[in-house]
Design a protein around this motif. Structure first.
Motif, PDB file in Angstrom:
ATOM      1  N   THR A   1       5.241 -32.770   3.901  1.00 23.62           N
ATOM      2  CA  THR A   1       6.239 -32.017   3.869  1.00 23.62           C
ATOM      3  C   THR A   1       5.922 -30.472   3.693  1.00 23.62           C
ATOM      4  O   THR A   1       6.628 -29.596   3.786  1.00 23.62           O
ATOM      5  CB  THR A   1       7.327 -32.650   3.068  1.00 23.62           C
ATOM      6  OG1 THR A   1       7.030 -32.510   1.741  1.00 23.62           O
ATOM      7  CG2 THR A   1       7.767 -33.791   3.612  1.00 23.62           C
ATOM      8  N   GLY A   2       4.948 -30.318   2.964  1.00 22.37           N
ATOM      9  CA  GLY A   2       4.503 -28.823   2.150  1.00 22.37           C
ATOM     10  C   GLY A   2       3.343 -28.426   2.423  1.00 22.37           C
ATOM     11  O   GLY A   2       2.903 -27.199   2.101  1.00 22.37           O
ATOM     12  N   GLY A   3       2.398 -29.140   2.961  1.00 22.69           N
ATOM     13  CA  GLY A   3       1.037 -28.716   3.339  1.00 22.69           C
ATOM     14  C   GLY A   3       0.054 -28.865   1.871  1.00 22.69           C
ATOM     15  O   GLY A   3       0.549 -29.371   0.923  1.00 22.69           O
ATOM     16  N   GLU A   4      -1.001 -28.359   2.073  1.00 21.06           N
ATOM     17  CA  GLU A   4      -1.903 -28.246   0.819  1.00 21.06           C
ATOM     18  C   GLU A   4      -1.547 -27.490  -0.199  1.00 21.06           C
ATOM     19  O   GLU A   4      -1.508 -27.872  -1.546  1.00 21.06           O
ATOM     20  CB  GLU A   4      -3.375 -27.618   1.270  1.00 21.06           C
ATOM     21  CG  GLU A   4      -4.165 -28.559   2.175  1.00 21.06           C
ATOM     22  CD  GLU A   4      -5.387 -28.136   2.298  1.00 21.06           C
ATOM     23  OE1 GLU A   4      -5.945 -27.137   1.690  1.00 21.06           O
ATOM     24  OE2 GLU A   4      -6.332 -28.888   2.964  1.00 21.06           O
ATOM     25  N   ALA A   5      -0.568 -26.642  -0.059  1.00 21.25           N
ATOM     26  CA  ALA A   5      -0.080 -25.716  -1.001  1.00 21.25           C
ATOM     27  C   ALA A   5       0.802 -26.677  -2.180  1.00 21.25           C
ATOM     28  O   ALA A   5       0.701 -26.511  -3.270  1.00 21.25           O
ATOM     29  CB  ALA A   5       0.724 -24.513  -0.582  1.00 21.25           C
ATOM     30  N   LEU A   6       1.649 -27.445  -1.347  1.00 18.27           N
ATOM     31  CA  LEU A   6       2.362 -28.301  -2.193  1.00 18.27           C
ATOM     32  C   LEU A   6       1.622 -29.459  -3.004  1.00 18.27           C
ATOM     33  O   LEU A   6       1.780 -29.753  -3.911  1.00 18.27           O
ATOM     34  CB  LEU A   6       3.503 -28.799  -1.653  1.00 18.27           C
ATOM     35  CG  LEU A   6       4.628 -29.648  -2.051  1.00 18.27           C
ATOM     36  CD1 LEU A   6       5.151 -28.889  -3.317  1.00 18.27           C
ATOM     37  CD2 LEU A   6       5.680 -30.111  -1.374  1.00 18.27           C
ATOM     38  N   ALA A   7       0.707 -30.055  -2.149  1.00 20.06           N
ATOM     39  CA  ALA A   7      -0.187 -31.250  -2.613  1.00 20.06           C
ATOM     40  C   ALA A   7      -0.917 -30.926  -3.617  1.00 20.06           C
ATOM     41  O   ALA A   7      -1.475 -31.717  -4.516  1.00 20.06           O
ATOM     42  CB  ALA A   7      -0.939 -31.576  -1.217  1.00 20.06           C
ATOM     43  N   LEU A   8      -1.476 -29.780  -3.703  1.00 15.39           N
ATOM     44  CA  LEU A   8      -2.399 -29.076  -4.722  1.00 15.39           C
ATOM     45  C   LEU A   8      -1.633 -28.735  -5.804  1.00 15.39           C
ATOM     46  O   LEU A   8      -2.679 -28.363  -6.747  1.00 15.39           O
ATOM     47  CB  LEU A   8      -3.576 -28.359  -4.197  1.00 15.39           C
ATOM     48  CG  LEU A   8      -4.380 -28.694  -3.142  1.00 15.39           C
ATOM     49  CD1 LEU A   8      -5.274 -27.534  -2.465  1.00 15.39           C
ATOM     50  CD2 LEU A   8      -5.163 -29.942  -3.567  1.00 15.39           C
ATOM     51  N   ASP A   9      -0.482 -28.406  -5.724  1.00 12.18           N
ATOM     52  CA  ASP A   9       0.319 -27.864  -7.017  1.00 12.18           C
ATOM     53  C   ASP A   9       0.121 -28.778  -8.050  1.00 12.18           C
ATOM     54  O   ASP A   9       0.860 -29.775  -8.336  1.00 12.18           O
ATOM     55  CB  ASP A   9       1.625 -27.517  -6.657  1.00 12.18           C
ATOM     56  CG  ASP A   9       2.332 -26.874  -7.783  1.00 12.18           C
ATOM     57  OD1 ASP A   9       2.074 -26.800  -8.849  1.00 12.18           O
ATOM     58  OD2 ASP A   9       3.142 -25.835  -7.142  1.00 12.18           O
ATOM     59  N   ALA A  10      -0.621 -28.334  -9.387  1.00 14.43           N
ATOM     60  CA  ALA A  10      -0.895 -29.321 -10.364  1.00 14.43           C
ATOM     61  C   ALA A  10       0.410 -29.605 -11.307  1.00 14.43           C
ATOM     62  O   ALA A  10       0.405 -30.591 -11.845  1.00 14.43           O
ATOM     63  CB  ALA A  10      -1.984 -28.668 -11.232  1.00 14.43           C
ATOM     64  N   ARG A  11       1.597 -28.847 -10.959  1.00 16.00           N
ATOM     65  CA  ARG A  11       2.672 -28.920 -11.690  1.00 16.00           C
ATOM     66  C   ARG A  11       3.165 -30.187 -11.371  1.00 16.00           C
ATOM     67  O   ARG A  11       4.009 -31.133 -12.333  1.00 16.00           O
ATOM     68  CB  ARG A  11       3.656 -27.859 -11.492  1.00 16.00           C
ATOM     69  CG  ARG A  11       3.426 -26.316 -11.868  1.00 16.00           C
ATOM     70  CD  ARG A  11       4.305 -25.569 -11.793  1.00 16.00           C
ATOM     71  NE  ARG A  11       4.686 -25.418 -10.128  1.00 16.00           N
ATOM     72  CZ  ARG A  11       5.634 -25.232  -9.561  1.00 16.00           C
ATOM     73  NH1 ARG A  11       6.819 -24.687 -10.252  1.00 16.00           N
ATOM     74  NH2 ARG A  11       5.872 -24.970  -8.136  1.00 16.00           N
TER      75      ARG A  11
END
Length: 407
Positions: free
Chosen positions: A268-278
């Motif tokens: 749904t959000g690409g790597e930017a969302l998937a890799l967000d450590a939060r």
């Protein structure tokens, strides 16, 4: 698979069912499905109050038909000494007695636990009431709705600041009924060792309080600081887990587990969302719930339900359409599991009703027997406890036994 290699597990167990409406009849319906010989006791001439409950067709109550299939029907006037004597003969030879009257009501009739257990020490006597047989509210009447409101469950559902919605399924009654099935079976097993039955005191209120998987421990372990509130369409302690609006309907998504979340985030959000450590821990997702919900809602809103489900299935994220009852009955999974059974009714012809969820490998618990007409089995049951044809005719003539005309 051969479904006839074993007798049904409760074959040979006799149950006297003196209950009405839902919790008790559902309990005894389950016992009947598992092989028990269940005798449904009704009062002349109105019978079980469930007979007056919708849905109606041609004078027949679907509500009654569903909860009383598989039973035999005895309609008897217990205020007549002959009727009470017959009831005592039935309970003397029974294994289980089920009732859901207000505490103390049956004691006045001579059908309380003390009296029946004195006559039949092996009897398992199961009482269902709103509040149970002890405590300051034991004398109060109540229904499932009352227990649902008092239990704290209703206070946690619906939109914040709005009146809680009705649950539209009889959660209190059905949950208590199935607890009764477990308790009765356990008491019957215990009787093998002890030789004695016992009184099972089930409360709708107790059962629903016991259902809390989070709220009670949340409050107690926080020292009373945390009280779960209405949150609308998701669970703040399980992000992402909730209901979402697509372009043509609603679906639910359960991506609250770390691995599922990562797959959902990438979709749904690409790597930017998937890799967000939060968002890589449950605590982090809960802390940033608002941001995650906004992302999920936007992704779902731009697609159809079918489109969302196909995409989520492809990445193994649990999801489902919010189905109406027509869709449920036409669901191939429900059909494959035989969760709707067909019966032949003398007035209605072919009818379809909800099945029970029990699945045994060596026997079939689907009931082919429709719910009894009022007093349909009077003669058979009376004869089984020693009454002669002349005795039965006299009781019929005097109104001790009542039977509605059979089609």
């Amino acid at each position: 698979m051969n479904k006839a290699t074993q007798a049904l597990p409760l074959a040979g167990i006799r149950v006297v069912d003196y209950s009405h409406f839902l919790a008790g009849p559902y309990l005894s319906r389950c016992l009947a499905a598992m092989g028990a010989d269940v005798i449904k006791i009704e009062r002349p001439k109105d019978g079980d109050a469930g007979r007056a409950h919708a849905y109606f067709i041609k004078g027949q109550s679907g509500y009654f038909l569903q909860q009383n299939m598989g039973k035999k029907g005895l309609c008897i006037n217990l205020k007549d000494p002959r009727g009470l004597e017959m009831m005592h003969k039935l309970t003397d030879a029974a294994d289980v007695f089920v009732e859901n009257y207000r505490p103390g009501a049956l004691k006045k009739l001579g059908l309380g636990y003390e009296e029946l257990s004195r006559r039949n020490p092996g009897l398992v006597y199961c009482s269902i009431s709103a509040y149970g047989h002890t405590g300051p509210d034991a004398h109060r009447a109540g229904f499932g709705l009352i227990a649902e409101a008092k239990s704290g469950i209703m206070a946690m559902v619906g939109e914040p600041g709005s009146a809680p919605p009705l649950l539209r399924v009889s959660l209190g009654d059905m949950y208590t009924g199935i607890h009764g099935v477990a308790a009765v079976c356990a008491a019957l097993l215990g009787r093998i060792k002890s030789g004695r039955g016992q009184h099972i005191d089930l409360s709708l209120y107790d059962c629903l309080v016991s259902m809390h998987d989070y709220a009670v421990q949340c409050y107690t372990l926080s020292g009373g600081k945390e009280i779960p509130q209405q949150t609308g369409h998701d669970m703040p302690q399980s992000t992402l887990y909730g209901v979402f609006a697509a372009s043509d309907g609603y679906l639910v998504i359960a991506a609250q587990v770390d691995d599922a979340w990562k797959r959902f985030a990438l979709l749904t959000g690409g790597e930017a969302l998937a890799l967000d450590a939060r968002f890589h821990s449950a605590a982090g997702r809960n802390e940033n719930r608002t941001e995650i919900l906004a992302q999920a809602k936007a992704w779902v809103a731009g697609r159809t339900v079918a489109g969302c489900l196909a995409a989520l299935d492809a990445i193994d994220v649990p999801s489902a359409k919010v189905q109406n009852i027509e869709e449920v009955l036409n669901d191939p999974q429900i059909q494959a599991r035989n969760m709707v059974i067909e019966q032949d009714h003398p007035v209605l012809g072919k009818i379809r009703l909800a099945n029970l969820p029990f699945r045994f490998s060596e026997c079939d618990t689907s009931s082919a027997c429709i719910a009894p007409g009022m007093g349909q089995h009077n003669r058979e049951i009376a004869a089984s406890v020693g009454y002669s044809a002349a005795d039965i005719e006299a009781m019929e003539r005097d109104g001790v036994l009542y039977a509605e005309a059979q089609p």
